[in-house]
Design an enzyme around this catalytic site. Structure first.
Site, PDB file in Angstrom:
ATOM      1  N   HIS A   1       0.613  -1.265  -0.047  1.00 56.34           N
ATOM      2  CA  HIS A   1      -0.080  -0.147   0.051  1.00 56.34           C
ATOM      3  C   HIS A   1       0.767   1.148  -0.239  1.00 56.34           C
ATOM      4  O   HIS A   1       0.271   2.248  -0.288  1.00 56.34           O
ATOM      5  CB  HIS A   1      -1.088  -0.232   1.140  1.00 56.34           C
ATOM      6  CG  HIS A   1      -0.379   0.331   2.406  1.00 56.34           C
ATOM      7  ND1 HIS A   1       0.089  -0.576   3.398  1.00 56.34           N
ATOM      8  CD2 HIS A   1      -0.029   1.553   3.284  1.00 56.34           C
ATOM      9  CE1 HIS A   1       0.344  -0.292   4.604  1.00 56.34           C
ATOM     10  NE2 HIS A   1       0.600   1.372   4.287  1.00 56.34           N
TER      11      HIS A   1
ATOM     12  N   ASP B   1       0.252  -7.402   1.406  1.00 65.55           N
ATOM     13  CA  ASP B   1       0.538  -6.336   1.703  1.00 65.55           C
ATOM     14  C   ASP B   1       2.149  -6.145   1.655  1.00 65.55           C
ATOM     15  O   ASP B   1       2.523  -5.301   2.417  1.00 65.55           O
ATOM     16  CB  ASP B   1      -0.094  -5.641   2.635  1.00 65.55           C
ATOM     17  CG  ASP B   1       0.125  -4.020   2.766  1.00 65.55           C
ATOM     18  OD1 ASP B   1       0.405  -3.642   1.762  1.00 65.55           O
ATOM     19  OD2 ASP B   1      -0.374  -3.434   3.685  1.00 65.55           O
TER      20      ASP B   1
ATOM     21  N   SER C   1       4.701   2.808   7.979  1.00 70.54           N
ATOM     22  CA  SER C   1       4.562   1.643   7.227  1.00 70.54           C
ATOM     23  C   SER C   1       5.541   1.167   6.202  1.00 70.54           C
ATOM     24  O   SER C   1       5.993   1.940   5.528  1.00 70.54           O
ATOM     25  CB  SER C   1       3.065   1.845   6.148  1.00 70.54           C
ATOM     26  OG  SER C   1       2.029   2.128   6.888  1.00 70.54           O
TER      27      SER C   1
END
Length: 468
Positions: A123, A153, A227
């Site tokens: 993402h 992911d 992230s």
């Protein structure tokens, strides 16, 4: 003689009188205080030996921080959009209403090899036109996207560099709840940030997450920008890729989540070797046990994976697993939840052999199961269960590609009379050869993108459906 005896008696009498007078008038009386010590029962025994607190007081994070700071990078993705204004073109001519916009997103990444391979979240770089990586020493590189796995992911990047600092993979399966970890990343564009915490839980399943159901949970502070960054143990080994926070505000509120390193490592190795992720399945359907489920099934076990169906032709069927069996271990890993099972399987490839320990009628048994390639997938976003078609089935249908619909939960499709047995052959003019193709297309779908799905009905006629 009598005189001598008289002298001795008078001497003794005088001594006695002197001692008595001393005791009576001079020496203070001795006070005796009696204390009673109650004996505690055996069950309340206490060990007063010195407690070893050095494990907490002397925990040193500096070594792990030094090993990882220079191996965690800042990732910037730029996405360009072209927007047309038909009214401006109508009045001012073609091209006059066309504008180009750029959208920038940031995150973190982890260098995993000296020659420039970098792992991050899918993402973080999704739909990126350009990807730029900045090292801790401020050097900037253009990055090439090697491959992605939207389900887990994970994305793999490559920069043209050498002799980079990198982090080695640790074993996330051996992590213990309560173990110290560090989160390293670039929250809010603040480079080289380290936070400390512990492993709060393993095998977390977050509702609404796109496929990941075996997160590591930690209370190390993670915020937007973290992230794709590293979760490392006190030895500086990579045990997770920081991925998500659970918060009403979007900022850290006490716990965060990471993809376990064993899953991330397997994904990276697949992308390097095969160009895509090799997905294996055990070949069973069912669910995790709890007290309510156990009561409904009239069984005593409240932990484990209950098998409600064994897939025909799967490794589980060939190994002798049956309906109503309860899986309690895979290899040496205890299986208490569904996330335990799926998390373990995601570290494996088709044709890998695993030892399955299960209960049948209360007796423990062991079977050696060969995992098979993923042939079935539930696509919840469009309400369909799909199955791959083999060469014989494709030939019978007189088509070269497609996947079969085996179950429908989408009310609109049911209203349009779409049935089991329909075959999806293309989405947005991209030919579909496997369920993985559909998973990849939907996982990489832009928020405003329309899906045009082509299907063959039971009469062999082509039908088209639009999903917005």
């Amino acid at each position: 003689m009598k005189k001598i005896i008289s002298i001795v008696l008078f001497a003794a009498l005088g001594g006695a009188l002197t001692l008595g007078a001393y005791k009576l008038f001079i020496e203070k009386p001795q006070i005796v205080i009696e204390k009673t010590i109650e004996t505690k029962p055996d069950s309340m025994q206490t060990d007063y030996r010195e407690l070893n607190t050095s494990a907490v007081e002397n925990t040193d994070f500096t070594v792990a921080a030094e090993k990882t700071l220079n191996a965690v990078v800042h990732v910037k993705n730029t996405m360009y959009k072209t927007v047309r204004d038909p009214f401006a073109e109508f009045f001012y001519g073609e091209g006059s209403g066309t504008k180009k916009y750029s959208q920038i997103g940031t995150g973190s990444g982890v260098v995993i090899s000296a020659d420039g391979y970098i792992i991050t979240n899918n993402h973080v770089i999704k739909n990126a036109t350009d990807i730029e990586v900045t090292l801790n020493n401020k050097k900037v590189y253009k990055a090439e996207l090697i491959g992605t796995d939207p389900i887990n992911d994970i994305a793999l990047l490559k920069v043209n560099a050498k002799d980079l600092h990198y982090i080695v993979f640790g074993d996330s399966q051996n992590l213990k709840v309560g173990e110290w970890v560090l989160a390293v990343g670039n929250p809010y564009n603040l480079t080289s940030t380290v936070t400390a915490g512990i492993i709060s839980a393993k095998g977390r399943d977050l509702d609404g997450n796109s496929g990941v159901d075996s997160f590591l949970q930690t209370d190390a502070a993670v915020n937007p920008g973290n992230s794709g960054g590293a979760l490392v143990n006190t030895r500086g080994q990579l045990v997770g890729i920081n991925t998500a926070i659970s918060s009403m505000t979007g900022s850290f509120v006490g716990y965060s989540f990471a993809v376990p390193s064993n899953i991330a490592k397997k994904v990276v190795e697949d992308l390097m070797e095969y160009g895509n992720v090799q997905k294996a399945v055990l070949g069973v359907r069912g669910g995790e046990l709890n007290s309510k489920v156990a009561e409904n099934l009239n069984i005593e076990n409240t932990e484990g994976f209950y098998i409600s169906e064994v897939i025909e032709g799967s490794g589980s069927q060939k190994a002798g697993l049956r309906k109503d069996d309860i899986i309690i271990k895979l290899d040496e890993l205890k299986i208490a939840t569904y996330a335990d099972l799926t998390g373990f399987i995601r570290t494996k490839r088709p044709n890998d052999k695993i030892k399955v320990t299960f209960l049948r009628n209360g007796k423990e048994k062991v079977a050696l199961v060969t995992l098979i390639k993923n042939e079935i997938s539930i696509i919840s976003s469009i309400g369909l269960e799909l199955k791959n078609l083999n060469a014989k089935e494709l030939k019978k249908l007189k088509i070269s590609n497609g996947v079969e619909i085996t179950a429908i939960s989408n009310a609109e499709l049911q209203a349009y009379n779409v049935k089991k047995g329909y075959v999806i052959t293309a989405i947005n003019d991209i030919k579909i050869y496997s369920v993985d193709d559909i998973n990849d297309i939907i996982s990489n779908k832009k928020s405003d993108e329309v899906l045009r799905i082509e299907m063959l009905n039971l009469n062999g006629e082509l039908e088209r459906y639009i999903f917005r």
